[in-house]
Each structure stands twice: as C-alpha cells, then as structure tokens.
Enzyme design. Structure first.
Site, PDB file in Angstrom:
ATOM      1  N   GLU A 322      38.878  25.751  53.648  1.00  0.00           N
ATOM      2  CA  GLU A 322      38.647  24.370  53.298  1.00  0.00           C
ATOM      3  C   GLU A 322      37.486  23.890  53.489  1.00  0.00           C
ATOM      4  O   GLU A 322      36.906  22.974  52.671  1.00  0.00           O
ATOM      5  CB  GLU A 322      39.835  23.326  53.744  1.00  0.00           C
ATOM      6  CG  GLU A 322      39.816  22.044  53.158  1.00  0.00           C
ATOM      7  CD  GLU A 322      41.040  21.215  53.604  1.00  0.00           C
ATOM      8  OE1 GLU A 322      40.794  20.030  53.973  1.00  0.00           O
ATOM      9  OE2 GLU A 322      42.115  21.525  53.510  1.00  0.00           O
ATOM     10  N   HIS A 351      50.987  48.499  61.701  1.00  0.00           N
ATOM     11  CA  HIS A 351      52.021  49.009  61.278  1.00  0.00           C
ATOM     12  C   HIS A 351      52.285  48.405  59.766  1.00  0.00           C
ATOM     13  O   HIS A 351      53.171  48.253  59.227  1.00  0.00           O
ATOM     14  CB  HIS A 351      53.519  48.840  61.849  1.00  0.00           C
ATOM     15  CG  HIS A 351      53.423  49.563  63.444  1.00  0.00           C
ATOM     16  ND1 HIS A 351      53.966  50.975  63.425  1.00  0.00           N
ATOM     17  CD2 HIS A 351      53.099  49.048  64.511  1.00  0.00           C
ATOM     18  CE1 HIS A 351      53.935  51.330  64.644  1.00  0.00           C
ATOM     19  NE2 HIS A 351      53.191  50.388  65.326  1.00  0.00           N
ATOM     20  N   LYS A 455      46.053  17.312  44.373  1.00  0.00           N
ATOM     21  CA  LYS A 455      46.884  16.278  44.222  1.00  0.00           C
ATOM     22  C   LYS A 455      46.912  15.518  42.886  1.00  0.00           C
ATOM     23  O   LYS A 455      47.796  15.074  42.646  1.00  0.00           O
ATOM     24  CB  LYS A 455      46.309  15.317  45.471  1.00  0.00           C
ATOM     25  CG  LYS A 455      46.360  15.782  46.801  1.00  0.00           C
ATOM     26  CD  LYS A 455      46.028  14.996  47.907  1.00  0.00           C
ATOM     27  CE  LYS A 455      46.158  15.400  49.225  1.00  0.00           C
ATOM     28  NZ  LYS A 455      45.606  14.560  50.254  1.00  0.00           N
TER      29      LYS A 455
END
Length: 529
Positions: A322, A351, A455
C-alpha cells in the site's frame, strides 16, 4: 563465490544493532562492490526527507497531513507539546483502562468480568493487532482475542459461534479512524446483533478507537459506549499499531506494550544513522532497490522460521504494497512502482513453494527471519544430540544455500527471540525501510488513491443493487433478464455487474429475489415473490 569468500562478505556487510540483539545479513544479495557508493547521494536525500518528516513536514500535500507514527514511541520528538501530551496521555489511558478491565472494576452487563476481546476492524486496524496478538500470545493471556476483519457474514458467524455464551464476557473494540469504513460498520452492526440475540446491551460491552468527531465517535457517545480512544489524522492505518489501534487490544490481552514501544524506539535510534552499514533500515531499502532495479521487478518473499511470525508476511503486504504501490512519482510522471509481497513460514515453505523458488522463475528475492531462541526452557532430543529447533535451523540454512546455489538472492534478519521488544523493533525496522525506499524511487509512501478508488467502485455497485431491487418490486412477478433490468435502470453497459448482483441476491434467503430459466447468464430470469 566460495564459502570463505561468503564469510568475508558476510562480515563486511553485516549490520548489527547490539542493544536489540539484531542483525541484518545482505551477503547473499549480488550487488556490486561500488553499489553503496553509487547510491550515496540518493540515500542522503532520503535521510534528509525522513528527518524532515519526523520534524513535522507535510507528507501529503493534497490532504495537508503530517506523518507522525515515529512520535508514538518517542513523544518528546513530536513537533508540538500538545501532541506529545496526547500520545503519553493515551498510553496512560490504555494502561488504566486495561487495568480496570483485568481487575474487574469495569464489568460486563451480566458476568463477573471480561475474559474475551473481539476486535472489529479492517486493513491496518486489524493486521497490526493480529500480528502482535499471534506473535506474543501465551498461556498467561488475560483475555482471549478474536477478530472481525472482513465483511464476510459467514466469517463473523464463525467467530460468534466460537464465542458462544462467552459473548457475555466479551469486550468489543471497534476501530475506524473516519468511522465511515463500511466493512467495520458492518462488523459493528453484526456484533451488536450477536449481543442482542443473547439479551445483552452492546453499549455495555463496546469501546471505540476512532477520530474525534467521526461518525463512529458520535455514534459511540450517543449510545453510551464504555470508552473512546483517539486515532489521529497524522497516523496512517498501516502504521498505527503503536497507537491505541494496536496498544489497546495488546494491553487488554495482557501483553507488554511498554516493551513493544521500547523495541521500536531503539530501532528508530539505530535507523536514524546516516551510515548505511550501521543502519539496517537503510541497508534493507538499498537491497530492495538493488533486487528490483529500482522498479520493483522482483517480488519480496518473507520466510520467518518461527510459527509466531506467520502473520509477518500478511502485515508486510499492506505496509509495503500500500505504501509503495503507486502509479505516479512525486513529479506526476507515470512510473507504476511497487513491490509484491508474499510468504509462508519455515520449514513449512520447504513443503510448499521452495521448489519453484529454487528452480522456477527467478522473479523474487527472499527474506529469511531467523529466531535464535527455540522455546522457553530446555528442548528434548529427537535424536542423538539434536532437537527439533536444531532441525529448524538446519532447514533454514539448507534452504538459503539451495537458493544461493541457483543464483537466487536472499536477505537474513536475525533476532534473539519473539518478545514484545523484538516485535516492536521489527515493525519499526520495516516502517523506516518503506519510507526510505519510497524516497529512493521518488514516490509518496503515505498516500493511497488506489484504495479510495476501490471504495468508490464498491459504492457504485451497491447503488446499482438499490436500483435493481426497486425495479424488481415495480415489475412484481414479471421475470426479466439481466439485459432487460440493466436497461430498465439506465445502466445498459453494466450488464455483467447487474447479473452478478442478481445472482448474489437470488442465492441468499430473505432477499426476495428468485431466479428461473437456464443456467447461462443470458437465459437467467429474475423476479421477486
């Protein structure tokens, strides 16, 4: 490079903070011998910009905001006495409030004391507290912590289901600077409904951390919540963990917030030095610049070899991405900067995706976090002279070597333990490194227009939904396609969005929308009962 040459390089470029038992090893980064000298002038400018920032310079001209998260652990450095007092008073208030909760002086509505904590927040209002809570939790915690960190109804149901009857003993902390963040607002309303379902008054269990005069502040005061703590406009969400945002839940949990602040303060002192080799944040920023050629062309892979630091990569995703993900530089030139961050924990990563790291696309650099202390107390031997922790060290060193053999670069951070002091120091290290790197590549780390764009886009979708439900009620039982409905509401170019909204409404009981017709989007028809 031979092992002997690597050893010499390790010693030459090792950056150490003795007071914290911290070291940063960049020996396996392939920068040239003259790299640090070539970067000197850029780094000097970055230091000057950071110094101005800490003295109160405006960091966001379009918002006329300062950036003062460094003052949170050194209030005496704040540019005005009033700010210093606000910071020290808030820390004192966090301690006093938490003490009253722990001692049972502040009681829940229908129980003897608060034993659980529910934090409602999103982004920086949750990621920092989550990292701290998970890293420092112990059997001595005074409250058990849960989170609403999304607007996912099923996720909130899971948390409320886990709390069960313990909701009567649960204190809820709602965190939102503006009070207008919809995800947090939704979480607050869902929590309130959960309390009401058990015959409880939410206001007698609720605390707000928010800006003075915000929507949340006004709501909390009107409803008579237990307490309000401040969020200041000079503290960004992703750098707010040392404010009441992180300190209050940590102290309620029973963690050592003074130790966390002290560790951050010590790291700040070390990372103000202008000698790159003595300043681990500067050296880290330089390595990011080297690895990505100043353009972020390589991903940052975070590999903490400690279960308690599993959430470090999630925390750094927001802090780094950000802050550094910017379309334009300070001159308005399109540069599309940023560094992608992902990670797992060692030795789990061996793994999972180390196969690709070693032999796949070389589009990354790794950061190993080594923790010297295995556990409290002695460890058993799992074979002759070897403990589980010895294996963890072996896997870390082995993975690092395996990557180096294939020309994959890596950085190693070494810390003595996972204590409050160490966690505070790590947070401070990365906060400073992000700021310095942003200066090196000429961007503003403290502005995030992309977040606001997302937004706004979400709001437009919800506006479409309101128009659709109104149109469906007008049409009553008449089944209509997404194409027809998009035209009906004056949004003919938003057919896909219209279809997705209708599909969602039809999939959930109680919304009144039914679907008929074929399986394909063009065949589907929607109506209300």
């Amino acid at each position: 490079m031979t092992e002997r040459e690597l050893w010499e390089r390790y010693q030459r470029y090792l950056s150490v903070v003795p007071s914290l038992g911290f070291s940063l090893d960049v020996s396996r980064m392939g920068f040239a011998a003259d790299f640090l000298e070539r970067m000197r002038s850029r780094l000097e400018e970055a230091f000057s910009q950071m110094e101005a920032l800490e003295k109160g310079a405006i960091a966001n001209p379009d918002e006329n905001r300062r950036v003062g998260h460094y003052w949170l652990r050194a209030p005496e450095l704040a540019p005005e006495p009033a700010l210093s007092k606000d910071i020290t008073d808030t820390v004192a208030a966090v301690h006093a409030f938490s003490r009253d909760v722990h001692e049972g002086k502040l009681k829940p509505q229908k129980a003897a004391r608060f034993t659980h904590l529910l934090l409602v927040g999103i982004g920086g209002s949750a990621l920092g507290p989550q990292l701290v809570a998970d890293a420092l939790t112990s059997r001595d915690d005074q409250m058990q912590v849960s989170f609403f960190d999304n607007t996912d109804p099923d996720g909130m149901d899971r948390v409320l289901g886990q709390l069960g009857s313990k909701l009567a003993e649960t204190l809820t902390v709602v965190i939102s600077k503006s009070g207008g963040t919809k995800e947090t607002r939704n979480g607050m309303l869902e929590a309130e409904r959960g309390y009401q379902a058990q015959g409880l008054d939410f206001s007698k269990h609720a605390v707000a951390v928010t800006g003075a005069g915000s929507e949340l502040d006004q709501h909390a005061r009107k409803q008579g919540w237990l307490r309000m703590f401040p969020m200041w406009d000079w503290v960004g969400g992703r750098t707010s963990v040392m404010s009441a945002v992180g300190l209050l839940p940590a102290r309620l949990q029973g963690l050592d917030i003074d130790g966390m602040l002290a560790g951050a303060r010590e790291m700040d002192v070390a990372t103000r030095q202008r000698d790159a080799l003595k300043n681990p944040a500067a050296l880290l920023a330089l390595m990011w610049f080297h690895a990505g050629d100043g353009r972020g062309v390589k991903d940052m892979v975070i590999l903490p070899y400690k279960d308690r630091l599993l959430l470090m990569s999630r925390y750094l995703q927001q802090l780094v991405m950000e802050s550094l993900g910017k379309e334009k530089d300070l001159d308005g030139k399109v540069v599309n900067q940023g560094i992608a961050v992902y990670g797992n924990k060692g030795s789990t990563d061996q793994h999972a995706y180390v196969q690709q790291l070693r032999e796949g696309v070389p589009n990354f650099f790794a950061t190993f976090i080594e923790v010297l202390k295995d556990r409290d107390g002695e460890s058993m031997e799992v074979e002759g002279g070897i403990t589980s922790g010895d294996y963890l060290l072996g896997f870390f060193l082995g993975t690092r070597r395996a990557l180096y053999e294939k020309g994959r670069e890596s950085i190693t951070l070494t810390v003595p333990d996972v204590s409050a002091r160490t966690v505070g120091a790590l947070i401070a290290l990365y906060e400073r490194a992000v700021g310095l790197y942003a200066s090196l590549v000429h961007i503003n780390a403290y502005h995030q227009p992309g977040v606001e764009a997302g937004k706004k886009a979400a709001t437009s979708v919800l506006d479409i939904q309101k128009k659709l439900t109104a149109r469906l009620k007008e049409a009553k039982a008449e089944a209509r396609s997404a194409e027809q409905l998009a035209a009906d509401i004056g949004q003919p170019d938003e057919v896909e969005t219209v279809f997705k909204v209708l599909q969602h409404l039809a999939a959930n009981p109680g919304r009144g929308v039914q679907r008929s017709g074929g399986a394909s989007p063009s065949e589907a028809r929607f109506h209300v009962k």
